[in-house]
Design a protein around this motif. Structure first.
Motif, PDB file in Angstrom:
ATOM      1  N   HIS A 451     -13.694 -31.965  -5.244  1.00 51.09           N
ATOM      2  CA  HIS A 451     -14.313 -32.534  -4.041  1.00 51.09           C
ATOM      3  C   HIS A 451     -13.931 -31.750  -2.790  1.00 51.09           C
ATOM      4  N   VAL A 452     -12.653 -31.421  -2.692  1.00 57.84           N
ATOM      5  CA  VAL A 452     -12.210 -30.704  -1.488  1.00 57.84           C
ATOM      6  C   VAL A 452     -12.895 -29.336  -1.429  1.00 57.84           C
ATOM      7  N   ASP A 453     -12.972 -28.655  -2.565  1.00 54.38           N
ATOM      8  CA  ASP A 453     -13.653 -27.351  -2.575  1.00 54.38           C
ATOM      9  C   ASP A 453     -15.109 -27.515  -2.137  1.00 54.38           C
ATOM     10  N   TRP A 454     -15.750 -28.553  -2.672  1.00 54.30           N
ATOM     11  CA  TRP A 454     -17.171 -28.774  -2.333  1.00 54.30           C
ATOM     12  C   TRP A 454     -17.319 -29.017  -0.837  1.00 54.30           C
ATOM     13  N   ILE A 455     -16.485 -29.884  -0.300  1.00 53.31           N
ATOM     14  CA  ILE A 455     -16.596 -30.249   1.122  1.00 53.31           C
ATOM     15  C   ILE A 455     -16.329 -29.021   2.001  1.00 53.31           C
ATOM     16  N   VAL A 456     -15.273 -28.292   1.677  1.00 48.77           N
ATOM     17  CA  VAL A 456     -14.912 -27.144   2.515  1.00 48.77           C
ATOM     18  C   VAL A 456     -15.992 -26.061   2.423  1.00 48.77           C
ATOM     19  N   ASN A 457     -16.542 -25.852   1.239  1.00 50.60           N
ATOM     20  CA  ASN A 457     -17.649 -24.882   1.120  1.00 50.60           C
ATOM     21  C   ASN A 457     -18.846 -25.326   1.945  1.00 50.60           C
ATOM     22  N   CYS A 458     -19.100 -26.610   1.945  1.00 48.66           N
ATOM     23  CA  CYS A 458     -20.224 -27.152   2.711  1.00 48.66           C
ATOM     24  C   CYS A 458     -20.003 -26.898   4.212  1.00 48.66           C
ATOM     25  N   LEU A 459     -18.777 -27.130   4.678  1.00 50.81           N
ATOM     26  CA  LEU A 459     -18.497 -26.887   6.097  1.00 50.81           C
ATOM     27  C   LEU A 459     -18.649 -25.403   6.431  1.00 50.81           C
ATOM     28  N   THR A 460     -18.269 -24.546   5.493  1.00 52.52           N
ATOM     29  CA  THR A 460     -18.407 -23.096   5.714  1.00 52.52           C
ATOM     30  C   THR A 460     -19.883 -22.725   5.844  1.00 52.52           C
ATOM     31  N   LYS A 461     -20.674 -23.298   4.975  1.00 52.27           N
ATOM     32  CA  LYS A 461     -22.119 -23.035   5.034  1.00 52.27           C
ATOM     33  C   LYS A 461     -22.691 -23.532   6.374  1.00 52.27           C
ATOM     34  N   MET A 462     -22.240 -24.710   6.788  1.00 51.39           N
ATOM     35  CA  MET A 462     -22.755 -25.252   8.043  1.00 51.39           C
ATOM     36  C   MET A 462     -22.404 -24.353   9.219  1.00 51.39           C
ATOM     37  N   HIS A 467     -25.109 -25.182  11.894  1.00 52.97           N
ATOM     38  CA  HIS A 467     -25.460 -26.601  11.823  1.00 52.97           C
ATOM     39  C   HIS A 467     -24.285 -27.444  12.282  1.00 52.97           C
ATOM     40  N   ARG A 468     -24.599 -28.535  12.968  1.00 52.04           N
ATOM     41  CA  ARG A 468     -23.515 -29.408  13.435  1.00 52.04           C
ATOM     42  C   ARG A 468     -23.493 -30.738  12.698  1.00 52.04           C
ATOM     43  N   MET A 469     -24.576 -31.030  11.994  1.00 56.61           N
ATOM     44  CA  MET A 469     -24.605 -32.350  11.358  1.00 56.61           C
ATOM     45  C   MET A 469     -25.137 -32.266   9.930  1.00 56.61           C
ATOM     46  N   ALA A 531     -26.962 -25.377  -5.466  1.00 52.64           N
ATOM     47  CA  ALA A 531     -27.856 -24.277  -5.864  1.00 52.64           C
ATOM     48  C   ALA A 531     -29.284 -24.531  -5.376  1.00 52.64           C
ATOM     49  N   LYS A 532     -29.638 -25.802  -5.249  1.00 46.39           N
ATOM     50  CA  LYS A 532     -31.003 -26.101  -4.768  1.00 46.39           C
ATOM     51  C   LYS A 532     -30.987 -26.355  -3.262  1.00 46.39           C
ATOM     52  N   GLY A 533     -30.154 -25.612  -2.557  1.00 46.93           N
ATOM     53  CA  GLY A 533     -30.145 -25.696  -1.088  1.00 46.93           C
ATOM     54  C   GLY A 533     -29.643 -27.041  -0.593  1.00 46.93           C
ATOM     55  N   TYR A 534     -28.628 -27.577  -1.228  1.00 49.16           N
ATOM     56  CA  TYR A 534     -28.047 -28.883  -0.853  1.00 49.16           C
ATOM     57  C   TYR A 534     -29.112 -29.976  -0.897  1.00 49.16           C
ATOM     58  N   ARG A 535     -29.809 -30.001  -2.027  1.00 53.83           N
ATOM     59  CA  ARG A 535     -30.858 -31.000  -2.221  1.00 53.83           C
ATOM     60  C   ARG A 535     -30.301 -32.411  -1.973  1.00 53.83           C
ATOM     61  N   GLY A 536     -31.025 -33.179  -1.202  1.00 57.47           N
ATOM     62  CA  GLY A 536     -30.597 -34.555  -0.930  1.00 57.47           C
ATOM     63  C   GLY A 536     -29.710 -34.687   0.294  1.00 57.47           C
ATOM     64  N   PHE A 537     -29.340 -33.548   0.871  1.00 58.43           N
ATOM     65  CA  PHE A 537     -28.612 -33.579   2.150  1.00 58.43           C
ATOM     66  C   PHE A 537     -29.525 -32.979   3.212  1.00 58.43           C
ATOM     67  N   GLU A 538     -29.367 -33.474   4.416  1.00 57.29           N
ATOM     68  CA  GLU A 538     -30.169 -32.941   5.513  1.00 57.29           C
ATOM     69  C   GLU A 538     -29.212 -32.386   6.575  1.00 57.29           C
ATOM     70  N   PHE A 539     -29.532 -31.205   7.073  1.00 55.49           N
ATOM     71  CA  PHE A 539     -28.679 -30.587   8.106  1.00 55.49           C
ATOM     72  C   PHE A 539     -29.412 -30.571   9.437  1.00 55.49           C
ATOM     73  N   ALA A 540     -28.672 -30.585  10.499  1.00 57.69           N
ATOM     74  CA  ALA A 540     -29.305 -30.492  11.816  1.00 57.69           C
ATOM     75  C   ALA A 540     -28.362 -29.747  12.741  1.00 57.69           C
TER      76      ALA A 540
END
Ligand code: NA7
Length: 540
Positions: A451-462, A467-469, A531-540
């Motif tokens: 989970h931590v790896d996933w979250i931190v990777n997500c923040l890196t991508k943002m 992206h801020r949200m 892999a599917k571009g964070y399917r199911g999450f929305e960025f802004a």
């Protein structure tokens, strides 16, 4: 920005909070970890009751993110005791210089989302106020103790202890008449140890639980060093497959897929032999030896009968043995307990089991416990009555998302998450091992790291995408929750009446909270979403 603004606020300095702090600083993030206790360790900081130890093997229940850490830390026993695990957490905090990032003795009292300027406002019991772009709840699954609603509990005048809030000072039971309420994992670990020094111990049991022997032993250093040569392959096994993240602790890690062992394909003697070998070997993997034990009621009943027979052979008094045999839930649908001499403890003359199903507890009095036909005098009362599991800490924290939506209201019919990582209406708020993820059904260290790896990777991508949200989409959450329930319904878990379902807390919605398809399948689901571009999450 005021000094109290951080990119990330992490709530909790247990293993999840520690790894988050390490990963986020390595990535150059500003962060603060807010921790209620006065030290790191989370569950291992609070649960200091006699006999507390992990029911997962030490070499698997440990961090894998640092090869140096896993090679240099020495576990002394197959199942580590609480003080050793706490030392490990403290060692990690010191080794990776995490303490300066942690503010101890700090209880978060609210977390409120502000759409503009797109941040969380976090307040603490000390009246402090922090703002953060992201908030990560590393609050643990078993962190809110459940006090039973027993009449007179507050009137008891002797020594009183709750297992999960045990004092830091030594507690002795010599020459005392001790009573204990609760026969889950905590009670089953504490009972033999308390019995060893108390003058008399009365165990007040409402529901018996299935327990298997730990077969604990001191680890042989030569064996450990040979095992450690294969650590990366072991860790890879722990993370994969449809299991719960433990793998086998043989020196050589398993290579390649193993054929499933299906109950209907086994002869009765073969099934018994498998169970006997697993019983002798000890540990919770007893449940995995026949792979469909949690899917097939017939298989489950066979395993139940095997354990009933063991209990009857271990406990001399047949009435006590019968009372200790669980009959109201399939084995494993409540967390299987792992014990050291639990059943044998009842053969001691100064230990008595009171079966509350037959002789109900009427009230607790200043001097002891009143049953319907008897009053049992006690010097000391211990309760090991469990937790408001998985959602308690989150629901109690006054979390308010978009438009002031309270998490408590969003979850009024049970927790709703997308992948156990986020919940609709609460942007930029992540959970570690939240409901809807394998969580308590898994090796927590494996799940925490993932989970931590996933979250931190997500923040890196943002950050890279400016992206801020981030927020979870409703349709994705609905689909995931339906999937989590579908998986649970394919198992016997819903028949357990357990804290996995919230059944131990009066008024708590009954919904099976963890994801039961195993850590490998779950990891694949999370990776597929990315892999599917964070399917199911929305960025802004
Ligand atoms: P558990 O497994 O929830 O066990 C709690 C125990 O307390 C269980 O035996 C309950 O009986 C008993 N209990 C709760 N309320 C009462 C009342 N009012 N009267 C009598 N008995 C009561 O918690 P643990 O701390 O042991 O273990 C939690 C997890 O921590 C464990 O699974 C590991 O993952 C580590 P009941 O079943 O409700 O009849």
């Amino acid at each position: 920005m005021s000094k109290q603004h951080f990119e990330v606020i992490v709530v909790g300095a247990g293993f999840a909070g520690l790894y988050l702090a390490h990963k986020l600083t390595t990535q150059g993030r500003t962060l603060r970890v807010l921790e209620q206790g006065s030290d790191v360790g989370g569950t291992w900081y609070w649960n200091r009751y006699p006999g507390a130890r992990c029911d997962a093997e030490s070499l698997a229940y440990s961090f894998s993110f640092s090869s140096e850490l896993e090679q240099t830390w020495h576990w002394s026993e197959r199942y580590a005791q609480q003080p050793e695990i706490l030392s490990y957490a403290r060692h990690v905090a010191d080794q990776f210089q995490l303490r300066p990032l942690i503010q101890f003795n700090t209880q978060v009292t609210s977390a409120i989302w502000q759409e503009l300027p797109c941040h969380w406002v976090i307040e603490t019991a000390l009246g402090e106020r922090f703002t953060a772009d992201f908030c990560v709840m590393a609050t643990g699954c078993l962190s809110v103790p459940q006090r039973p609603d027993i009449p007179g509990l507050e009137t008891f005048a002797g020594n009183f202890y709750q297992a999960s809030q045990w004092p830091h000072e030594p507690v002795g039971f010599e020459a005392e008449r001790v009573g204990i309420i609760g026969t889950g994992s905590s009670g089953i670990q504490a009972i033999p140890v308390i019995a060893a020094s108390a003058a008399h111990l009365t165990v007040f049991q409402r529901t018996p639980n299935f327990s298997v022997p730990a077969n604990n032993y001191e680890l042989d250093p030569d064996w450990v060093s040979e095992f450690k040569q294969h650590y990366p392959a072991h860790r890879a096994n722990h993370r994969a497959g449809n299991g719960s993240g433990f793998g086998d602790l043989d020196i050589l890690p398993r290579s390649g897929p193993v054929d499933p062992v299906i109950f209907n394909e086994l002869s009765e003697p073969a099934a018994t032999a498998l169970l006997e070998a697993a019983w002798q070997r000890g540990g919770a993997r007893f449940m995995a030896v026949i792979n469909d034990t949690l899917m097939n009621l017939e298989a489950n009943q066979f395993v139940q009968a095997f354990v009933h027979k063991k209990i009857r052979s271990l406990v001399k008094d047949p009435v006590t043995a019968a009372a200790l045999c669980p009959t109201t839930h399939p084995i494993g649908t409540r967390r299987i307990c792992v014990d050291i001499n639990y059943y044998e403890t009842y053969n001691q003359d100064h230990v008595r089991l009171v079966n509350l199903r037959e002789t109900p507890l009427v009230e607790i009095t200043p001097k002891g416990i009143a049953l319907d036909k008897e009053h049992i005098e006690l010097d000391t009362l211990v309760i090991a009555t469990g937790f408001d599991a998985m959602t308690g800490a989150l629901r109690n924290m006054n979390i308010q998302g978009v438009g002031g939506l309270a998490l408590e209201d969003a979850w009024h019919a049970g927790p709703r998450t997308y992948l156990g990582l986020m919940s609709v209406g609460f942007p930029n708020l992540f959970m570690v091992t939240g409901p809807g993820s394998p969580s308590v059904l898994s090796n927590m260290l494996v799940s925490i790291e993932q989970h931590v790896d996933w979250i931190v990777n997500c923040l890196t991508k943002m950050r890279a995408d400016n992206h801020r949200m981030i927020r979870a989409e409703e349709a994705a959450q609905d689909q995931w929750m339906a999937h989590v329930q579908m998986v649970a319904e394919a198992t016997l878990f819903p028949q357990g009446g357990s804290w996995y379902l919230g059944a131990n807390v009066p008024g708590k919605p009954r919904i099976f909270m963890p994801y039961a398809a195993g850590v490998g399948a779950y990891r694949e689901a999370c990776e597929a979403v990315v892999a599917k571009g964070y399917r199911g999450f929305e960025f802004a």
